[in-house]
Design an enzyme around this catalytic site. Structure first.
Site, PDB file in Angstrom:
ATOM      1  N   ARG A 251      -4.007  -9.971   5.118  1.00  0.00           N
ATOM      2  CA  ARG A 251      -4.382  -9.963   3.686  1.00  0.00           C
ATOM      3  C   ARG A 251      -3.164  -9.505   2.863  1.00  0.00           C
ATOM      4  O   ARG A 251      -2.745  -8.364   2.982  1.00  0.00           O
ATOM      5  CB  ARG A 251      -5.571  -9.029   3.471  1.00  0.00           C
ATOM      6  CG  ARG A 251      -6.079  -8.999   2.033  1.00  0.00           C
ATOM      7  CD  ARG A 251      -7.255  -8.041   1.879  1.00  0.00           C
ATOM      8  NE  ARG A 251      -7.721  -7.979   0.509  1.00  0.00           N
ATOM      9  CZ  ARG A 251      -7.213  -7.171  -0.411  1.00  0.00           C
ATOM     10  NH1 ARG A 251      -6.246  -6.346  -0.110  1.00  0.00           N
ATOM     11  NH2 ARG A 251      -7.686  -7.196  -1.644  1.00  0.00           N
TER      12      ARG A 251
ATOM     13  N   LYS B   3       0.804  -1.222   0.000  1.00  0.00           N
ATOM     14  CA  LYS B   3       0.000   0.000   0.000  1.00  0.00           C
ATOM     15  C   LYS B   3       0.836   1.272   0.000  1.00  0.00           C
ATOM     16  O   LYS B   3       2.032   1.264   0.291  1.00  0.00           O
ATOM     17  CB  LYS B   3      -0.989  -0.022   1.173  1.00  0.00           C
ATOM     18  CG  LYS B   3      -2.204  -0.904   0.845  1.00  0.00           C
ATOM     19  CD  LYS B   3      -3.264  -0.885   1.911  1.00  0.00           C
ATOM     20  CE  LYS B   3      -4.432  -1.780   1.465  1.00  0.00           C
ATOM     21  NZ  LYS B   3      -5.434  -1.918   2.527  1.00  0.00           N
TER      22      LYS B   3
HETATM   23  C1  8Y4 Z   1      -1.395  -2.789  -4.818  1.00  0.00           C
HETATM   24  C2  8Y4 Z   1      -2.632  -3.129  -5.303  1.00  0.00           C
HETATM   25  C3  8Y4 Z   1      -1.307  -2.130  -3.627  1.00  0.00           C
HETATM   26  C4  8Y4 Z   1      -3.777  -2.810  -4.575  1.00  0.00           C
HETATM   27  C5  8Y4 Z   1      -2.425  -1.803  -2.907  1.00  0.00           C
HETATM   28  C6  8Y4 Z   1      -3.663  -2.164  -3.384  1.00  0.00           C
HETATM   29  C7  8Y4 Z   1      -8.189  -4.196   2.012  1.00  0.00           C
HETATM   30  C8  8Y4 Z   1      -9.230  -4.984   1.516  1.00  0.00           C
HETATM   31  C9  8Y4 Z   1      -8.316  -3.849  -0.098  1.00  0.00           C
HETATM   32  C10 8Y4 Z   1      -7.912  -4.247   3.413  1.00  0.00           C
HETATM   33  C11 8Y4 Z   1      -9.715  -5.815   3.588  1.00  0.00           C
HETATM   34  C12 8Y4 Z   1      -5.465  -2.685  -1.938  1.00  0.00           C
HETATM   35  C13 8Y4 Z   1     -10.269  -5.334  -0.733  1.00  0.00           C
HETATM   36  C14 8Y4 Z   1      -6.748  -2.090  -1.518  1.00  0.00           C
HETATM   37  N1  8Y4 Z   1      -7.620  -3.512   0.988  1.00  0.00           N
HETATM   38  N2  8Y4 Z   1      -9.991  -5.780   2.275  1.00  0.00           N
HETATM   39  N3  8Y4 Z   1      -9.300  -4.743   0.173  1.00  0.00           N
HETATM   40  N4  8Y4 Z   1      -8.700  -5.077   4.151  1.00  0.00           N
HETATM   41  N5  8Y4 Z   1     -10.442  -6.594   4.394  1.00  0.00           N
HETATM   42  N6  8Y4 Z   1      -4.772  -1.823  -2.678  1.00  0.00           N
HETATM   43  O1  8Y4 Z   1      -7.035  -3.569   3.944  1.00  0.00           O
HETATM   44  O2  8Y4 Z   1      -5.121  -3.794  -1.679  1.00  0.00           O
HETATM   45  S1  8Y4 Z   1      -8.072  -3.245  -1.708  1.00  0.00           S
END
Ligand code: 8Y4
Length: 286
Positions: free
Chosen positions: A263, A228
């Site tokens: 996650r 992130k």
């Molecule tokens: C690269 C690609 C880097 C995508 C970051 C991202 C969470 C989540 C997401 C979380 C839960 C993400 C669906 C954002 N973050 N679900 N989802 N908790 N429960 N961005 O922190 O990964 S998406």
């Protein structure tokens, strides 16, 4: 002091979260991640990637077809269904590893649960789609209740908090009361502080330094930090180079004893880290 047993009920599967944290492997089913370049979405690449995560030791697969990155465009229902349902269907046939569906849409959740999924991971905390709670009740699915300030389009514009940990804790209080009132069993709920969802760097670091504040609910806590933006703000690294920082933060969180589901994109290194923590943990002196 002995810690009470902690279990998370997700339909026919019950996770034991007392022994060690679970690794939840991210399976992105978006055209930028997997595509045949044409009109028809090819689920093969996404399924192959998921099976690689299974071989790497993932405890759950989190399948998502809608990018929730800040500012990302929303995906129409038919398109999201077309992306995720075939992948969940195929995975349910080919692995016994429980499947979570990352969606804000009740119909997507329902169709994936029908196809064999166990968990609804809804970044709106089941506030987005008015039918989502009913889908959760009727299926007995595990639910991840994540905190987000605003919505994916607006959340990073100018989020402000007087006390981020207090406000997220109050949000959990409200959600647990509402969801249990509607008939979702308390032991099927997992909380998530929503790292990067309507938080500035300072808010994120404050949450990460105080994860123990969310232990008072006696419910599992999920944490998503993998690759992130805040990791880039501290290290200066772009997404492909953020694995070590992601792993470090996951370890700091696990060492606080306050996180039960990680996650992550990088399952193999995270699984190794968890194994090391598991080996060290029983040797703590009282
Ligand atoms: C690269 C690609 C880097 C995508 C970051 C991202 C969470 C989540 C997401 C979380 C839960 C993400 C669906 C954002 N973050 N679900 N989802 N908790 N429960 N961005 O922190 O990964 S998406």
């Amino acid at each position: 002091m002995a810690t009470p047993p902690l279990r998370w009920r997700c339909r026919r599967h019950t996770f034991d979260l007392s022994a060690r944290p679970l690794v939840m492997g991210i399976v992105n089913v978006t055209p930028d991640s997997f595509s045949d370049g044409g009109k028809f979405f090819d689920p093969t690449a996404a399924v192959d990637h998921a099976l690689k995560l299974v071989a790497d030791g993932t405890d759950i697969l989190d399948v998502g077809g809608e990018s929730t990155r800040p500012g990302a465009a929303s995906v129409p229902l038919d398109e999201e269904l077309r992306r995720v349902v075939p992948v969940v269907t195929e995975l349910a046939k080919r692995t016994a590893v429980p499947i979570s569906v990352d969606t804000m849409k009740a119909e997507v959740a329902r169709r994936c649960l029908d196809a064999g999924a166990h968990v609804i991971n809804d970044v709106t905390g089941l506030r987005g789609d008015p039918d989502m709670v009913r889908v959760a009740v009727e299926s007995g699915a595990g639910v991840i209740v994540m905190h987000m300030k605003g919505n994916p389009q607006t959340m990073q514009l100018d989020p402000n908090y007087a006390d981020v940990v207090g406000e997220v804790g109050a949000f959990f209080d409200e959600r647990i009361a509402a969801l249990t009132q509607f008939g979702i069993p308390r032991d099927s709920i997992c909380l998530d502080p929503g790292i990067g969802f309507g938080k500035k760097l300072d808010h994120t670091l404050t949450q990460l330094a105080n994860l123990g504040a969310y232990s008072r609910f006696g419910l599992p806590v999920c944490l998503g930090v993998s690759r992130k933006g805040f990791l880039g703000q501290i290290t200066g690294r772009e997404r492909p180079e953020r694995m070590p920082a992601s792993l470090a933060v996951a370890c700091f969180a696990v060492a606080q004893g306050a996180v039960h589901v990680l996650r992550v994109h990088d399952v193999a290194p995270t699984r190794d880290a968890v194994k090391m923590w598991e080996a060290i943990q029983p040797h703590r002196l009282h």
